[in-house]
Each structure stands twice: as C-alpha cells, then as structure tokens.
Motif scaffolding. Structure first.
Motif, mmCIF file in Angstrom:
data_model
loop_
_atom_site.group_PDB
_atom_site.id
_atom_site.type_symbol
_atom_site.label_atom_id
_atom_site.label_comp_id
_atom_site.label_asym_id
_atom_site.label_seq_id
_atom_site.Cartn_x
_atom_site.Cartn_y
_atom_site.Cartn_z
ATOM 1 N N LEU A 32 0.801 -1.225 0.000
ATOM 2 C CA LEU A 32 0.000 0.000 0.000
ATOM 3 C C LEU A 32 0.838 1.282 0.000
ATOM 4 C CD1 LEU A 32 -3.095 -0.825 2.253
ATOM 5 C CD2 LEU A 32 -3.000 -0.560 -0.229
ATOM 6 N N PRO A 33 1.945 1.355 0.748
ATOM 7 C CA PRO A 33 2.761 2.572 0.640
ATOM 8 C C PRO A 33 3.281 2.796 -0.780
ATOM 9 C CG PRO A 33 3.329 1.378 2.638
ATOM 10 C CD PRO A 33 2.409 0.490 1.856
ATOM 11 N N VAL A 34 3.690 1.720 -1.456
ATOM 12 C CA VAL A 34 4.157 1.826 -2.847
ATOM 13 C C VAL A 34 3.010 2.280 -3.747
ATOM 14 C CG1 VAL A 34 5.138 0.582 -4.805
ATOM 15 C CG2 VAL A 34 5.898 0.046 -2.478
ATOM 16 N N TYR A 35 1.828 1.687 -3.526
ATOM 17 C CA TYR A 35 0.635 2.043 -4.303
ATOM 18 C C TYR A 35 0.273 3.519 -4.102
ATOM 19 C CZ TYR A 35 -4.443 2.537 -4.969
ATOM 20 O OH TYR A 35 -5.695 2.984 -5.306
ATOM 21 N N SER A 36 0.319 3.965 -2.839
ATOM 22 C CA SER A 36 -0.068 5.352 -2.569
ATOM 23 C C SER A 36 0.923 6.338 -3.190
ATOM 24 C CB SER A 36 -0.188 5.587 -1.059
ATOM 25 O OG SER A 36 1.050 5.385 -0.416
ATOM 26 N N LEU A 37 2.199 5.987 -3.208
ATOM 27 C CA LEU A 37 3.209 6.858 -3.815
ATOM 28 C C LEU A 37 3.087 6.910 -5.334
ATOM 29 C CD1 LEU A 37 6.359 5.884 -1.698
ATOM 30 C CD2 LEU A 37 5.339 8.172 -1.825
ATOM 31 N N ASN A 38 2.916 5.731 -5.943
ATOM 32 C CA ASN A 38 2.931 5.641 -7.405
ATOM 33 C C ASN A 38 1.592 5.956 -8.055
ATOM 34 O OD1 ASN A 38 5.587 4.889 -7.155
ATOM 35 N ND2 ASN A 38 5.193 2.701 -7.422
ATOM 36 N N GLU A 39 0.502 5.495 -7.415
ATOM 37 C CA GLU A 39 -0.827 5.638 -8.029
ATOM 38 C C GLU A 39 -1.595 6.854 -7.503
ATOM 39 O OE1 GLU A 39 -1.771 3.671 -10.485
ATOM 40 O OE2 GLU A 39 0.007 2.415 -10.352
ATOM 41 N N LEU A 40 -1.482 7.118 -6.198
ATOM 42 C CA LEU A 40 -2.218 8.240 -5.610
ATOM 43 C C LEU A 40 -1.347 9.487 -5.499
ATOM 44 C CD1 LEU A 40 -4.159 6.373 -2.748
ATOM 45 C CD2 LEU A 40 -4.887 6.831 -5.102
ATOM 46 N N LYS A 44 5.920 10.874 0.989
ATOM 47 C CA LYS A 44 6.368 9.740 1.809
ATOM 48 C C LYS A 44 5.714 9.765 3.188
ATOM 49 C CE LYS A 44 10.815 8.867 -0.419
ATOM 50 N NZ LYS A 44 12.294 8.822 -0.262
ATOM 51 N N LEU A 45 5.489 10.962 3.722
ATOM 52 C CA LEU A 45 4.824 11.088 5.010
ATOM 53 C C LEU A 45 3.405 10.537 4.936
ATOM 54 C CD1 LEU A 45 4.653 12.113 7.936
ATOM 55 C CD2 LEU A 45 3.992 14.360 7.024
ATOM 56 N N GLU A 46 2.671 10.880 3.879
ATOM 57 C CA GLU A 46 1.306 10.385 3.694
ATOM 58 C C GLU A 46 1.299 8.877 3.479
ATOM 59 O OE1 GLU A 46 -0.858 14.282 1.660
ATOM 60 O OE2 GLU A 46 0.335 12.912 0.432
ATOM 61 N N ALA A 47 2.298 8.382 2.748
ATOM 62 C CA ALA A 47 2.395 6.936 2.534
ATOM 63 C C ALA A 47 2.636 6.210 3.857
ATOM 64 C CB ALA A 47 3.526 6.627 1.556
ATOM 65 N N GLY A 48 3.430 6.829 4.744
ATOM 66 C CA GLY A 48 3.662 6.238 6.057
ATOM 67 C C GLY A 48 2.409 6.208 6.902
ATOM 68 N N ALA A 157 3.417 -9.905 -6.609
ATOM 69 C CA ALA A 157 2.165 -9.619 -7.321
ATOM 70 C C ALA A 157 2.152 -8.193 -7.845
ATOM 71 C CB ALA A 157 0.969 -9.851 -6.397
ATOM 72 N N LEU A 158 2.642 -7.255 -7.035
ATOM 73 C CA LEU A 158 2.643 -5.850 -7.449
ATOM 74 C C LEU A 158 3.580 -5.631 -8.632
ATOM 75 C CD1 LEU A 158 1.628 -2.983 -6.737
ATOM 76 C CD2 LEU A 158 3.646 -2.746 -5.275
ATOM 77 N N ASN A 159 4.748 -6.234 -8.592
ATOM 78 C CA ASN A 159 5.733 -6.046 -9.655
ATOM 79 C C ASN A 159 5.369 -6.769 -10.941
ATOM 80 O OD1 ASN A 159 7.353 -4.461 -7.986
ATOM 81 N ND2 ASN A 159 8.467 -6.221 -7.183
ATOM 82 N N LYS A 160 4.727 -7.928 -10.808
ATOM 83 C CA LYS A 160 4.420 -8.755 -11.986
ATOM 84 C C LYS A 160 3.088 -8.392 -12.641
ATOM 85 C CE LYS A 160 8.069 -11.432 -11.587
ATOM 86 N NZ LYS A 160 9.152 -11.443 -12.587
ATOM 87 N N ALA A 161 2.081 -8.060 -11.817
ATOM 88 C CA ALA A 161 0.737 -7.891 -12.379
ATOM 89 C C ALA A 161 0.057 -6.573 -12.014
ATOM 90 C CB ALA A 161 -0.150 -9.056 -11.955
ATOM 91 N N ILE A 163 -1.524 -3.521 -9.108
ATOM 92 C CA ILE A 163 -2.271 -3.387 -7.861
ATOM 93 C C ILE A 163 -3.594 -4.143 -7.882
ATOM 94 C CG2 ILE A 163 -3.542 -1.303 -8.502
ATOM 95 C CD1 ILE A 163 -1.839 -2.091 -5.101
ATOM 96 N N TYR A 164 -4.188 -4.340 -9.064
ATOM 97 C CA TYR A 164 -5.494 -5.022 -9.126
ATOM 98 C C TYR A 164 -5.374 -6.449 -8.591
ATOM 99 C CZ TYR A 164 -10.108 -6.289 -10.920
ATOM 100 O OH TYR A 164 -11.416 -6.691 -11.020
ATOM 101 N N LEU A 165 -4.333 -7.156 -8.992
ATOM 102 C CA LEU A 165 -4.119 -8.518 -8.494
ATOM 103 C C LEU A 165 -3.800 -8.503 -7.000
ATOM 104 C CD1 LEU A 165 -3.831 -11.561 -9.019
ATOM 105 C CD2 LEU A 165 -1.415 -11.152 -9.572
ATOM 106 N N VAL A 166 -3.092 -7.482 -6.552
ATOM 107 C CA VAL A 166 -2.782 -7.348 -5.123
ATOM 108 C C VAL A 166 -4.068 -7.318 -4.308
ATOM 109 C CG1 VAL A 166 -1.885 -5.758 -3.362
ATOM 110 C CG2 VAL A 166 -0.562 -6.202 -5.430
ATOM 111 N N PHE A 167 -5.034 -6.535 -4.740
ATOM 112 C CA PHE A 167 -6.289 -6.413 -4.002
ATOM 113 C C PHE A 167 -7.117 -7.706 -4.076
ATOM 114 C CE2 PHE A 167 -6.163 -1.549 -4.771
ATOM 115 C CZ PHE A 167 -5.325 -1.398 -3.675
#
Length: 408
Positions: A32-40, A44-48, A157-161, A163-167
């Motif tokens: 989720l921190p990676v998702y929030s940084l890259n997608e949202l 970094k503070l918000e991701a934390g 899962a995040l790297n290969k496919a 965030i959709y597969l992650v969820f």
C-alpha cells in the motif's frame, strides 16, 4: 496421566485463521505505501500514514474488544471481527485519494484489532495448561510465517501484475481467515457467553474493565523491545540496499522463519518445563547479538547470520511474553489481557517505526542497528525489575504462607 492434546481441530483452525489475518496485514503493509506513492501520488509522510492509521485504530479498539469478548463471548466477537476485516478487504478497489484510503485503513484496522484480540483469547482457552508455552509458540509462529510469506507474495504480485491482483489476493486471504474461523466450535467458547452474558451490561464501564493490570508489566517489556523489532520490519530492506545486498534482503525473513520453525519445538517445551526466565534471558542476549551482527554486516553470509540470531532471539521472546501475559490473568480476563498486551506492544512498534527513520537519518542504519544491541541488553534489566523480581517476591510470599497455615 497421558500428555494433554494440543493439535486439536479448533487449535489448527484458530492458527490458520490467525495466519490468514496476518498474511493480509503484512501483504498490504508492503504494497500500500508503494501504491499510494505511485498511483495516488502522495508524499512519503502520507504513505507512512497508511500504516500508522491502521495500527492506531487497532490499538484503540483492542481494550473495548477485550471487554466485548467477556460480555458477548470469544467466538461471536471473533466471527464479527473477521467479517469486518473481510468486508474491508473488498473496498480497496474503490479509494482514489489518500483521504479515502486512510478512512478505509482506519476501519480495516478495527477489524484487525478485534480479530487478533479474540484469537489470542480463544487460543489461550484451547491450549492445555501444561503446554501453554509450547502451544503459544506454535500459535505465534503462524504470525511469523505470515510475516515472511506476505511481503514476498505482495511485492511479487505488485511487480508482476499490478495493484489489481494485489487487491484480489488480499480479498482471497481475508475470506479464508473468515472461513477457517467459522469452523471453531469448542463448547467452552460458547458456554462463556451463558456464564458472563449480562454481567458487564448492567455496570458502568471503568478503566479496570478495559485494561488487565496483570498484563501491564510484561507488556511494557515487550513494547520496549518491540521498538527495536520495528526497525527490522520497516528498514532491513532499506539497509540491505545501502550495503549492496538488496538481492539478499528477501531471504532475511526466510532464514528468520526457518530458524524459528526449527527452534519452536524446543523453546516452547523448555518454557513449560523450566520456566520463563530460563528462556527469556538467553533469548534477549541472542537478540542483542543478532542486532550487533546486523549492524556490522557487509557480506551476505553475515547478513543472514544476523537474521538467524534475531529469529532465534525475538522469535522466542514474543510468544514467551504473550504466554506470561495470559497466564497471569484470570481465565475470564484472558481476552482483556490479550488486548492489553497487544495494544501496548503495538504502541511500541508504532513509535519505533516513526522514530527509527528519524534517528537513522542522523547516524545511519548500520550504526543504529549496532547501538541498538546495547538497548536490547538493557531489556534484561527492565525485565528483571518489572517482571522477574516481582514474580520472585510473590513466590516467596506464597511459600511463607504455606508453613504458617500448616502451623495453624
């Protein structure tokens, strides 16, 4: 008398349910921190905050969950919490901003806090008294295995496919947690509702209802050392990258788990046979040595030796601390004892996660890990004065009472 049975159907199911809950937790913890940084596109503070808000809601709900368990019954609260936790997993497809994600994380953390409290109380009832240390060790191992598998599966899962597969996988794990929880049908857990059903509804809720005092001492020790464990969870992969061992970092928790699994049959039994002190003091030393070795790591071999020592040290300490917290409480207060212990422990981990980043930015992670070995050794003094010394005094008082009663 034959050895009391540990591996019952209910014990296996509560361990599996706990495994899938923590698998979902650790799985989302790293993605989720990676998702929030890259997608949202957050800072970094918000991701934390995605992690902090989740833990915060779990901490504040646990004392109330302990009270609800005593009033309504362990199994009922477990199923309710697993349903909330499962329901929350379905909504991760929806948030399109950091605010909506944080709201969801807060609600999801409530289910997590309730579920882990109820599971701890249930397993305390299911484990035979003569095998408490051994049984709690195996139960906590389900958490440790989730800590290894969750991040690996999540990042893969995040790297290969994406965030959709992650969820999708997080929903699948949460559903399995609920299903395995539904198969727990021990009569003792159902009878608790009949005996305690209306008692706590009639009286005014007090701080004593929400906190189990007998669990406070050992919970403080666990939080003190959990501060350092948080630095492993949050920053060991960052440290591995700093020393050019990023490709080895994924094996850190694998080695940690292997040592944990190999040592568990022995450490749990020794706890039951020889008492807590014979296990805890050596484990603290092992944990401290592991942190020192990690701090001076420059090669893959030394890095993984540190993982083994930390796995043996902290992997033995945490279930031992939780066993003490539960053993010290009255049977009808085990839910509250579990809630008290986990809340204070999570507070230590949460504070650690925040402060370690600030401290290591000043002195470097290698120096932090090296110096933290001294901090861990101070845990020996803390454990002695907060728990061990007090326990020895109580035992001495009991021994002096027996002769005086016999004399009368």
């Amino acid at each position: 008398m034959g050895k009391q049975k540990l591996w019952t159907k209910d014990f296996i199911n509560i361990s599996l349910s706990n495994f899938f809950v923590f698998l979902t937790f650790y799985y989302l913890l790293v993605t989720l921190p990676v998702y929030s940084l890259n997608e949202l596109h957050t800072t970094k503070l918000e991701a934390g905050l995605v992690v902090t808000v989740f833990l915060f809601s779990a901490i504040i709900i646990r004392p109330f969950a302990g009270q609800w368990i005593e009033a309504k019954g362990k199994r009922k609260i477990l199923l309710l919490s697993l349903f909330i936790f499962m329901g929350g997993s379905f909504f991760y497809f929806i948030p399109d901003s950091i605010i909506s994600l944080l709201v969801l994380r807060f609600l999801h953390g409530i289910g997590f806090g309730m579920a882990t409290t109820a599971a701890g109380a249930i397993v305390a009832d299911l484990i035979p008294e003569s095998r408490k240390g051994e049984g709690m060790g195996y139960f906590v191992m389900s958490t440790n295995l989730a800590m290894v598998i969750g991040p690996f599966v999540g990042l893969t899962a995040l790297n290969k496919a994406g965030i959709y597969l992650v969820f999708i996988i997080s929903v699948f794990c949460a559903v399995l947690a609920f299903i395995t929880g539904c198969f727990i049908n021990n009569p003792k857990l159902i009878q608790t509702v009949v005996r305690q059903g209306t008692l706590s509804i009639k009286k005014k809720l007090t701080i004593q209802d929400l906190i189990e005092v007998s669990a406070l001492r050992i919970a403080i020790v666990s939080a003190f050392l959990g501060f350092i464990y948080a630095s492993i969870l949050s920053f060991v992969s960052v440290f591995a990258q700093e020393i050019n061992l990023l490709e080895v970092s994924s094996f850190f928790f694998v080695v940690y788990a292997v040592i944990l699994i190999l040592s568990r049959p022995f450490t749990g039994k020794w706890f039951d046979l020889y008492g807590a002190n014979k296990i805890i003091y050596p484990a603290i030393i092992c944990f401290a040595v592991g942190m020192a070795v990690l701090g001076i790591s420059k090669s893959a071999l030394v890095f993984l030796i540190a993982a083994a020592l930390i796995g043996l040290g902290w992997g033995t300490l945490f279930p031992s601390f939780q066993t003490i917290a539960i053993q010290n409480a009255a049977p009808n207060r085990r839910g509250t004892a579990t809630a008290t212990f986990l809340s204070i422990y999570d507070l230590g981990v949460g504070i650690g996660s925040s402060l370690v980043g600030m401290i290591s930015a000043k002195i470097g992670l290698g120096s932090f890990y090296l110096y933290s070995s001294v901090y861990v050794l101070i845990g020996i003094i803390l454990y002695y004065f907060i728990h061990d010394k007090n326990t020895r005094l109580l035992l001495k008082e009991k021994r002096t009472e027996v002769p005086s009663q016999n004399a009368g």
